[in-house]
Design a protein around this motif. Structure first.
Motif, PDB file in Angstrom:
ATOM      1  N   UNK A  71       0.863  -1.172   0.000  1.00  0.00           N
ATOM      2  CA  UNK A  71       0.000   0.000   0.000  1.00  0.00           C
ATOM      3  C   UNK A  71       0.903   1.227   0.000  1.00  0.00           C
ATOM      4  N   UNK A  72       0.373   2.393  -0.374  1.00  0.00           N
ATOM      5  CA  UNK A  72       1.198   3.599  -0.427  1.00  0.00           C
ATOM      6  C   UNK A  72       1.922   3.928   0.873  1.00  0.00           C
ATOM      7  N   UNK A  73       1.300   3.630   2.002  1.00  0.00           N
ATOM      8  CA  UNK A  73       1.933   3.987   3.281  1.00  0.00           C
ATOM      9  C   UNK A  73       3.221   3.221   3.547  1.00  0.00           C
ATOM     10  N   UNK A  74       3.439   2.145   2.798  1.00  0.00           N
ATOM     11  CA  UNK A  74       4.656   1.367   3.059  1.00  0.00           C
ATOM     12  C   UNK A  74       5.903   2.036   2.482  1.00  0.00           C
ATOM     13  N   UNK A  75       5.730   2.937   1.539  1.00  0.00           N
ATOM     14  CA  UNK A  75       6.858   3.754   1.101  1.00  0.00           C
ATOM     15  C   UNK A  75       7.297   4.705   2.198  1.00  0.00           C
ATOM     16  N   UNK A  76       6.319   5.193   2.956  1.00  0.00           N
ATOM     17  CA  UNK A  76       6.627   6.061   4.096  1.00  0.00           C
ATOM     18  C   UNK A  76       7.406   5.275   5.148  1.00  0.00           C
ATOM     19  N   UNK A  77       6.998   4.039   5.402  1.00  0.00           N
ATOM     20  CA  UNK A  77       7.700   3.221   6.386  1.00  0.00           C
ATOM     21  C   UNK A  77       9.151   2.988   5.983  1.00  0.00           C
ATOM     22  N   UNK A  78       9.386   2.736   4.705  1.00  0.00           N
ATOM     23  CA  UNK A  78      10.763   2.566   4.234  1.00  0.00           C
ATOM     24  C   UNK A  78      11.572   3.836   4.487  1.00  0.00           C
ATOM     25  N   UNK A  79      10.983   4.975   4.135  1.00  0.00           N
ATOM     26  CA  UNK A  79      11.685   6.245   4.321  1.00  0.00           C
ATOM     27  C   UNK A  79      11.980   6.500   5.792  1.00  0.00           C
ATOM     28  N   UNK A  80      11.023   6.171   6.653  1.00  0.00           N
ATOM     29  CA  UNK A  80      11.229   6.387   8.085  1.00  0.00           C
ATOM     30  C   UNK A  80      12.354   5.517   8.630  1.00  0.00           C
ATOM     31  N   UNK A  81      12.562   4.379   8.025  1.00  0.00           N
ATOM     32  CA  UNK A  81      13.646   3.498   8.440  1.00  0.00           C
ATOM     33  C   UNK A  81      14.978   3.854   7.772  1.00  0.00           C
ATOM     34  N   UNK A  82      14.964   4.872   6.919  1.00  0.00           N
ATOM     35  CA  UNK A  82      16.199   5.290   6.258  1.00  0.00           C
ATOM     36  C   UNK A  82      16.626   4.372   5.133  1.00  0.00           C
ATOM     37  N   UNK A  83      15.696   3.603   4.594  1.00  0.00           N
ATOM     38  CA  UNK A  83      16.005   2.679   3.503  1.00  0.00           C
ATOM     39  C   UNK A  83      15.714   3.365   2.171  1.00  0.00           C
ATOM     40  N   UNK A  84      16.715   3.423   1.308  1.00  0.00           N
ATOM     41  CA  UNK A  84      16.543   4.028  -0.014  1.00  0.00           C
ATOM     42  C   UNK A  84      15.737   3.083  -0.896  1.00  0.00           C
ATOM     43  N   UNK A  85      14.679   3.600  -1.507  1.00  0.00           N
ATOM     44  CA  UNK A  85      13.814   2.782  -2.342  1.00  0.00           C
ATOM     45  C   UNK A  85      13.923   3.235  -3.796  1.00  0.00           C
ATOM     46  N   UNK A  86      14.140   2.266  -4.686  1.00  0.00           N
ATOM     47  CA  UNK A  86      14.127   2.528  -6.126  1.00  0.00           C
ATOM     48  C   UNK A  86      12.736   2.194  -6.645  1.00  0.00           C
ATOM     49  N   UNK A  87      11.912   3.183  -6.973  1.00  0.00           N
ATOM     50  CA  UNK A  87      10.552   2.892  -7.435  1.00  0.00           C
ATOM     51  C   UNK A  87      10.555   1.838  -8.532  1.00  0.00           C
ATOM     52  N   UNK A  88       9.760   0.791  -8.330  1.00  0.00           N
ATOM     53  CA  UNK A  88       9.873  -0.389  -9.190  1.00  0.00           C
ATOM     54  C   UNK A  88       9.624  -0.088 -10.657  1.00  0.00           C
ATOM     55  N   UNK A  89       8.632   0.755 -10.963  1.00  0.00           N
ATOM     56  CA  UNK A  89       8.316   0.977 -12.367  1.00  0.00           C
ATOM     57  C   UNK A  89       9.331   1.869 -13.080  1.00  0.00           C
ATOM     58  N   UNK A  90      10.271   2.426 -12.325  1.00  0.00           N
ATOM     59  CA  UNK A  90      11.362   3.176 -12.941  1.00  0.00           C
ATOM     60  C   UNK A  90      12.549   2.253 -13.192  1.00  0.00           C
ATOM     61  N   UNK A  91      12.948   1.478 -12.185  1.00  0.00           N
ATOM     62  CA  UNK A  91      14.130   0.635 -12.309  1.00  0.00           C
ATOM     63  C   UNK A  91      13.890  -0.572 -13.217  1.00  0.00           C
ATOM     64  N   UNK A  92      12.633  -1.042 -13.336  1.00  0.00           N
ATOM     65  CA  UNK A  92      12.410  -2.260 -14.113  1.00  0.00           C
ATOM     66  C   UNK A  92      11.865  -1.998 -15.516  1.00  0.00           C
ATOM     67  N   UNK A  93      12.124  -0.812 -16.058  1.00  0.00           N
ATOM     68  CA  UNK A  93      11.550  -0.426 -17.351  1.00  0.00           C
ATOM     69  C   UNK A  93      12.277  -1.014 -18.551  1.00  0.00           C
ATOM     70  N   UNK A  94      13.386  -1.724 -18.345  1.00  0.00           N
ATOM     71  CA  UNK A  94      14.178  -2.216 -19.475  1.00  0.00           C
ATOM     72  C   UNK A  94      13.396  -3.096 -20.425  1.00  0.00           C
ATOM     73  N   UNK A  95      12.561  -3.978 -19.881  1.00  0.00           N
ATOM     74  CA  UNK A  95      11.801  -4.886 -20.729  1.00  0.00           C
ATOM     75  C   UNK A  95      10.808  -4.167 -21.624  1.00  0.00           C
ATOM     76  N   UNK A  96      10.059  -3.229 -21.060  1.00  0.00           N
ATOM     77  CA  UNK A  96       9.065  -2.528 -21.866  1.00  0.00           C
ATOM     78  C   UNK A  96       9.728  -1.589 -22.864  1.00  0.00           C
ATOM     79  N   UNK A  97      10.924  -1.105 -22.555  1.00  0.00           N
ATOM     80  CA  UNK A  97      11.671  -0.314 -23.538  1.00  0.00           C
ATOM     81  C   UNK A  97      11.963  -1.168 -24.764  1.00  0.00           C
ATOM     82  N   UNK A  98      12.468  -2.374 -24.536  1.00  0.00           N
ATOM     83  CA  UNK A  98      12.764  -3.281 -25.653  1.00  0.00           C
ATOM     84  C   UNK A  98      11.495  -3.653 -26.409  1.00  0.00           C
TER      85      UNK A  98
END
Length: 355
Positions: free
Chosen positions: A269-296
């Motif tokens: 859920x959206x609030x889990x991105x907040x939890x990651x940030x609160x824990x100081x964990x850097x998150x790579x948004x999935x639809x940005x990092x995994x775009x290689x396949x759809x590019x091809x």
């Protein structure tokens, strides 16, 4: 199944179509989230759901993710996704694929399909016998891009992990960086091999334990049980299996500095991105990092429609832009205190005319 418009993941989708073909046994959902940037493009998933409502949630969430992914990658495509509901034996027949191809054809080009979980390149060849609105097909000739999008997805994730390690850990090299890889299929296995070549220290896991063990032997690393991988102490946790793993319990289990992987819809859920940030964990948004396949897939489709072949060098050029896109998201997140997933969502929503 709850009416799709009452689902919390319904997001003003333009079209949600339930397909049922009694003769072939096909039951599928085709969801078109947005065609603001072009025809809706996104793969077809073949999966067994204990509850059909899970299939609807997947179709809605994945199609929205494709709108964001394609827009952020600068592709002239909107977002769509298809889910074929498999039985417990996961029996897939030529008749089912033909009926699915007919359903795609009936949409008249509003939806372009390709491979996703449970669907192979050969399956797409079968679908292509019934519709031209398909990509991820075999290609011939050196220098041409196309076919299985998995390796291109893996390369984009690998480049994104390098960017994340640089941003969070201040390291330009992956040598000695510990990455816990969840899922060792086409994408996760490809990511692991690329990381190993760069000297990363790996821990692997997969629901098919023998597959993870085999890759671990190949790469000279460790494999653990699939239910243990999220608790492994590491620098980077790379989820490359199914989504929604980052829920309350999942985020609490993490012992890492970075989450960067190819699974779609990693945040439950959206609030889990907040939890990651609160824990100081850097998150790579999935639809940005995994775009290689759809590019091809997109470049292959557009080239075929023009009677040409997609240039693999152009695919590689676009893959090389993924790290910079992530850096811009993290820079804004650092400057504003807004979690990275929210920053990315706002960027994507503007691009599809919903910001």
């Amino acid at each position: 199944m709850t009416a799709f418009w009452a689902e919390p993941d319904f997001d003003a989708h333009e079209c949600v179509q339930l397909v049922h073909d009694r003769k072939s046994g096909l039951t599928a959902i085709i969801a078109i989230h947005s065609t603001h940037c072009g025809p809706a493009a996104g793969g077809t998933r073949f999966w067994h759901y204990n509850d059909p409502a899970g299939a609807m949630r997947d179709a809605l969430r994945l199609s929205r993710g494709m709108s964001y992914k394609n827009a952020m990658a600068g592709l002239p495509m909107g977002g769509g996704k298809a889910v074929i509901l498999a039985d417990e034996q996961r029996i897939k027949t030529p008749e089912m694929l033909a009926a699915f191809g007919d359903a795609v054809e009936a949409l008249g080009g509003r939806y372009i399909t390709a491979e996703d979980v449970g669907i192979t390149e050969a399956d797409m060849v079968a679908v292509a016998q019934r519709t031209a609105y398909v990509s991820g097909l075999p290609v011939a000739g050196a220098g041409n891009a196309g076919g299985d999008p998995g390796p291109f997805t893996a390369m984009g994730i690998f480049l994104g992990i390098k960017a994340a390690v640089r941003h969070k850990l201040g390291k330009d090299s992956l040598a000695g960086v510990h990455v816990a890889v969840q899922g060792t299929g086409s994408v996760g296995g490809g990511v692991a091999r690329l990381l190993a070549k760069e000297g990363a220290r790996l821990t692997l896991a997969d629901i098919h334990s023998e597959r993870a063990a085999g890759l671990a032997r190949e790469l000279g690393c460790q494999a653990v049980a699939s239910d243990a991988i999220m608790s492994v102490g590491c620098d980077v946790f790379s989820p490359n299996a199914l989504g929604a793993i980052l829920d309350d319990a999942g985020v609490a289990r993490l012992d890492c500095a970075v989450v960067a992987g190819g699974a779609n819809n990693q945040l439950a859920r959206p609030e889990h991105g907040v939890l990651l940030a609160e824990r100081g964990i850097l998150y790579a948004p999935d639809y940005v990092i995994n775009a290689g396949g759809i590019i091809s897939v997109t470049l292959e489709y557009l080239a075929r429609r023009a009677g040409a072949s997609a240039d693999i060098n152009e695919v590689r050029r676009r893959l090389a832009q993924i790290p910079g896109r992530l850096e811009s998201i993290w820079a804004e997140s650092d400057a504003t205190g807004v979690p990275a997933d929210v920053v990315a969502d706002r960027m994507a929503q503007k691009l599809i005319g919903r910001g």
